[in-house]
Design a protein around this motif. Structure first.
Motif, short mmCIF file in Angstrom:
data_model
loop_
_atom_site.label_atom_id
_atom_site.label_comp_id
_atom_site.label_asym_id
_atom_site.label_seq_id
_atom_site.Cartn_x
_atom_site.Cartn_y
_atom_site.Cartn_z
N LEU A 45 9.25 -27.71 87.60
CA LEU A 45 9.74 -26.34 87.82
C LEU A 45 8.77 -25.33 87.21
CD1 LEU A 45 11.87 -24.31 88.73
CD2 LEU A 45 13.13 -24.77 86.62
N GLU A 46 8.23 -25.62 86.04
CA GLU A 46 7.29 -24.71 85.39
C GLU A 46 6.06 -24.47 86.26
OE1 GLU A 46 4.67 -25.75 81.76
OE2 GLU A 46 6.48 -24.83 80.91
N ASP A 47 5.56 -25.54 86.92
CA ASP A 47 4.38 -25.42 87.77
C ASP A 47 4.71 -24.66 89.05
OD1 ASP A 47 2.99 -26.90 85.89
OD2 ASP A 47 3.45 -28.80 86.88
N VAL A 48 5.88 -24.92 89.63
CA VAL A 48 6.29 -24.22 90.84
C VAL A 48 6.43 -22.72 90.56
CG1 VAL A 48 8.10 -24.01 92.58
CG2 VAL A 48 7.42 -26.27 91.77
N MET A 49 6.98 -22.39 89.40
CA MET A 49 7.14 -20.98 89.03
C MET A 49 5.78 -20.28 88.92
SD MET A 49 10.31 -19.91 88.64
CE MET A 49 10.39 -18.67 87.36
N ARG A 50 4.81 -20.95 88.34
CA ARG A 50 3.49 -20.36 88.20
C ARG A 50 2.85 -20.12 89.58
NH1 ARG A 50 1.60 -23.80 84.86
NH2 ARG A 50 0.70 -25.17 86.42
N ALA A 51 3.05 -21.06 90.50
CA ALA A 51 2.49 -20.91 91.84
C ALA A 51 3.17 -19.77 92.59
CB ALA A 51 2.63 -22.23 92.61
N TYR A 52 4.49 -19.67 92.48
CA TYR A 52 5.20 -18.57 93.15
C TYR A 52 4.84 -17.22 92.51
CZ TYR A 52 8.15 -21.06 96.46
OH TYR A 52 8.59 -21.78 97.55
N ALA A 53 4.56 -17.23 91.22
CA ALA A 53 4.12 -15.99 90.57
C ALA A 53 2.81 -15.52 91.17
CB ALA A 53 3.98 -16.21 89.06
N ALA A 54 1.92 -16.45 91.52
CA ALA A 54 0.67 -16.07 92.18
C ALA A 54 0.95 -15.49 93.56
CB ALA A 54 -0.25 -17.29 92.29
N LEU A 55 1.91 -16.06 94.26
CA LEU A 55 2.31 -15.53 95.57
C LEU A 55 2.85 -14.12 95.42
CD1 LEU A 55 2.41 -16.77 98.46
CD2 LEU A 55 4.81 -17.26 98.02
N ALA A 56 3.66 -13.90 94.39
CA ALA A 56 4.25 -12.58 94.16
C ALA A 56 3.24 -11.56 93.64
CB ALA A 56 5.40 -12.70 93.16
N ASP A 57 2.16 -12.05 93.05
CA ASP A 57 1.17 -11.17 92.42
C ASP A 57 -0.07 -11.02 93.30
OD1 ASP A 57 0.29 -9.46 90.46
OD2 ASP A 57 -0.44 -11.03 89.13
N ASP A 58 0.16 -10.96 94.61
CA ASP A 58 -0.95 -10.72 95.57
C ASP A 58 -2.05 -11.77 95.47
OD1 ASP A 58 0.32 -8.54 96.63
OD2 ASP A 58 -0.86 -7.05 95.55
N GLY A 59 -1.66 -13.01 95.16
CA GLY A 59 -2.63 -14.09 95.17
C GLY A 59 -3.37 -14.32 93.88
N SER A 67 -5.75 -14.68 99.24
CA SER A 67 -6.05 -13.29 99.57
C SER A 67 -4.76 -12.47 99.51
CB SER A 67 -6.65 -13.19 100.97
OG SER A 67 -5.70 -13.58 101.95
N ILE A 68 -4.91 -11.16 99.34
CA ILE A 68 -3.74 -10.28 99.36
C ILE A 68 -3.01 -10.41 100.69
CG2 ILE A 68 -2.98 -7.88 99.27
CD1 ILE A 68 -5.29 -7.26 97.45
N ASP A 69 -3.78 -10.51 101.76
CA ASP A 69 -3.20 -10.59 103.10
C ASP A 69 -2.28 -11.79 103.22
OD1 ASP A 69 -3.28 -9.63 106.00
OD2 ASP A 69 -3.89 -11.73 106.22
N SER A 70 -2.75 -12.98 102.85
CA SER A 70 -1.95 -14.19 102.99
C SER A 70 -0.74 -14.17 102.07
CB SER A 70 -2.81 -15.42 102.70
OG SER A 70 -3.87 -15.52 103.61
N ALA A 71 -0.95 -13.72 100.82
CA ALA A 71 0.15 -13.69 99.86
C ALA A 71 1.27 -12.77 100.33
CB ALA A 71 -0.36 -13.26 98.49
#
Length: 743
Positions: free
Chosen positions: A448-462, A483-487
């Protein structure tokens, strides 16, 4: 005789160095509330049993109030003798010979330092060695340094040592800021730390009585005047037992900070200030734990046994709540920290499969992905149904397995496997083929900790950042993984309730009164239920399952974890039923919004989806829509009315499009008759376009309000069917009309 004296002298000099155990730390939450303390494991010198000691904080200078109070009680002639007070020794010997009762000691400050530095079995010979060592310590280091070292080593109760630590632990202030009463109270404790426990009524009474003796002596010596002494006595008279500092109920959280401190990842403020400032908010932690226990109790009948919740502040990745299990003492694997246990993630990794496809240019938002039986591949959807051709937005929002696995195959197993490793979702060195296309639907174990970090990157424009557990921790620098576009594209898909139809009904646990991107996951045989959701402010991750990896009964992510995530996020936002949240997520830069409808819907195009496309893709889609037959299996632009034709012509000349973000086309809304009329309002808002223009909002063809393009207006809802449109105030340009029903 001479050789014996020489040996004693040599041994005393060898013990004269000033040494102390490593300083421990106290952890405080982001609001200054006590969270836990990190001790040093030692052994009791008398029993040999293991114990944990705290404190030993160094002192830059000797604090005068505590020094005077200590000397008044422990060694009044400290500066007048070389480390051993012969007068005190003779007095103690005489009283011990001529009177019964408690025996009187004559240990000086220096002798106590000698004893505390290397505790050994008490004997007459050891007492003589302590005296010799005390003489050597004072001769080598001087009185002031010896006193400072005593104040670092002295026991102040509850296994705590050192006055700097005690001042912070008991009174939450620097030692230099102690009042005379507080200084005297602490000075009283080392004589008998177990009996003088100031967190208890009887212990406080004993310590306060001895503190009054210190105040009286200081007044006699002239260190305090009459008014200062009276004030100190009055403060002691009104003292109540201090709160006993307790670890958080989620003991895993205390263990997390202990591990971080030992690894050097949680750093104290300074060498003399061993506080660690955590990012955790204990109030949020308690709320998350309370909600986790409540929802888990509801799901126990379906086989759920444990739960984990993480709450992260969006943008900083600061962890503000970390619930590792429902209860550390729960016999059902409660001692496991399930935020850090590898489990099957279900469909929570699908967004990253789509993100990589957008990154590689393999996928466009107007493409169609087939959700049809795959035959030999053996991949099916969780509901056993197939929805046919879908746009990427629909396929991801509906969490369809077949399109995701096909997309992973198109981009490549190795590429996806390496991308997921780069996101920190695994650290495996096995071949990608060992997981195959099933890594898109839960075969790749993660935490869960790793998934949260990855989703945080998605939420933070990549931008990928490590999770932060303290304000001052050492983290790797942020890096771009998308990229910002993909995120932003993927985030917009996860935040689109209309795109989730028909798999996930409207107004369920995936829908919020404010903008939220949400993804659920369910592992094979219902062993794990997941939900990750992020708003503009927070990211919430929930896992529900069993410590023995056993199966639950029909426990999907949306029917269980999503409900808990919804409750946590609503609590964080202080959201109430009927609240209106008009904000949306920022669109991908350089893209424009169009409305797409599915082929086969006929001329009415009853179901539309808002999509973000590049201008060239929009022109191609418009051309295709003009020439396409309705039975063609392709996405097309929604049918236009007269105003849309004007808008289309203007856009070709470069004007910014007007697209209504809220409400959505064909929305069915129920008013709450129990709410005040002022709260039964509908937010009207355009999708962000960068235009700075005046807009006229019309309802059923009549002007309702004038506002700026980026401004939200609120329309008092009235029952019936309505047609809402936005027009430029000074040009013949209008948005596509949105039809809604109010009941």
């Amino acid at each position: 005789m001479i050789s014996g004296a020489a040996w004693v002298s040599h041994e005393a000099l060898s013990r004269a160095d000033l040494v102390s155990p490593r300083a421990s730390s106290i952890v405080y939450d982001r609001n200054g509330a006590f969270l836990t303390q990190i001790g040093e494991k030692t052994r009791d010198s008398a029993t040999g049993k293991p114990r944990v000691d705290y404190g030993y904080w160094p002192l830059k200078t000797v604090p005068q109030r505590i020094a005077r109070a200590t000397l008044a009680l422990e060694d009044r002639r400290f500066y007048d003798h070389p480390g051993v007070d012969l007068r005190a020794l003779l007095r103690a010997a005489w009283r011990n010979l001529t009177s019964r009762g408690r025996r009187e000691g004559a240990s000086t400050i220096a002798m106590q330092v000698a004893r505390m530095q290397g505790e050994r079995p008490r004997s007459f010979g050891e007492k003589l060695m302590q005296a010799a060592t005390a003489l050597a310590i004072v001769a080598r280091h001087g009185h002031e340094t010896t006193l400072a070292h005593y104040l670092r080593l002295a026991p102040y109760g509850l296994n705590g040592h050192g006055v700097a630590y005690a001042a912070r632990f008991y009174f939450d202030k620097p030692v230099d800021d102690l009042s005379w009463a507080q200084a005297a109270l602490l000075a009283a404790i080392p004589q008998s730390p177990g009996r003088m426990n100031i967190t208890r009524e009887n212990g406080l009474a004993l310590a306060a009585a001895r503190a009054r003796c210190a105040i009286a002596r200081l007044e006699t010596e002239g260190a305090l005047d009459a008014s200062q002494a009276a004030l100190a006595r009055a403060e002691l008279d009104h003292k109540r037992p201090l709160d006993a500092r307790r670890r958080p109920e989620t003991l895993q959280l205390a263990l997390v900070y202990e591990a971080l401190a030992r690894e050097g990842l949680a750093r104290p403020v300074a060498d003399g200030d061993r506080r660690i400032h955590a990012t955790i908010d204990m109030a949020v932690e308690r709320d998350a734990l309370r909600l986790a226990r409540r929802y888990l109790a509801n799901f126990r009948g379906r086989g759920a046994r444990q739960v984990a919740v993480l709450v992260v502040e969006r943008g900083t990745n600061a962890v503000i709540a970390d619930v590792g299990s429902s209860d550390y003492n729960d016999p059902q694997a409660g001692a496991f920290d399930f935020t850090r246990v590898r489990r099957s993630p279900g469909s929570t990794l699908k967004p990253f499969v789509y993100a990589l496809a957008f990154e590689r240019g393999v996928l466009k938002t107007t493409d169609l992905l087939n959700d049809i039986p795959e035959g030999a591949s053996g991949v099916s959807n969780a509901d056993g149904l197939y929805l046919g051709p879908l746009t990427p937005r629909q396929a991801l929002a509906n969490s369809r397995n077949v399109p995701a696995t096909n997309l992973l195959r198109r981009v490549g197993l190795e590429a996806n496997f390496n991308f997921l490793r780069d996101l920190g979702l695994h650290d495996l060195e096995t071949p990608a083929e060992s997981f195959g296309i099933s890594m898109a639907i839960g075969a790749l174990p993660t935490r869960l900790e790793d998934v949260m970090r990855a989703y945080a990157a998605l939420a933070d424009d990549g931008i990928m950042r490590e999770l932060a557990f303290t304000r001052d921790d050492a983290r790797r620098p942020p890096r771009r993984v998308l990229s910002i576009d993909s995120a932003r594209l993927v985030a917009s898909m996860l935040a689109d309730p209309q795109a989730r139809l028909p798999s996930f009904p409207r107004y369920g646990p995936l829908e919020y009164p404010f903008a939220v991107a949400v993804k659920t996951g369910t592992s094979q045989a219902y062993r794990d239920a997941w939900t990750i959701a992020f708003s503009h402010k927070f990211i919430v991750g929930v896992w529900i399952g069993r410590g023995d990896a056993g199966a639950m009964r029909a426990m999907t992510g949306v029917s269980s974890a999503a409900r808990l995530a919804h409750a946590v996020l609503a609590k964080l936002h202080d959201a109430r039923p009927g609240d209106i949240g008009p904000e949306t997520f920022a669109p991908p830069p350089g893209r424009i919004a169009i409305d797409l409808c599915r082929a086969g819907d006929g001329g009415d195009c009853t179901q539309t989806l808002r999509e973000w496309v590049k201008p060239a893709e929009a022109r191609a889609a418009e051309a295709h829509a003009t020439n396409a037959h309705f039975d063609e299996p392709a996405a097309r632009l929604a049918p236009t009315d007269a105003s849309d034709v004007e808008f289309g012509q203007r856009r070709e000349r470069g004007a910014a499009p007007l697209v209504i973000a809220t409400p959505e086309h064909n929305t069915h809304i129920w008013r709450n008759p129990e709410q005040p009329e002022r709260l039964n309002r509908l937010a009207l808002k355009l999708a962000p376009s960068g235009a700075d223009a005046q807009i006229v909002w019309t309802v059923d063809g009549k002007p309702f309000a004038t506002a700026q393009a980026d401004e939200t207006v609120f329309w008092p809802m009235t029952p019936g069917k309505h047609r809402i449109q936005a027009r430029l105030a000074l040009a013949p340009v209008a948005s596509r009309a949105v039809r809604i029903v109010i009941e």
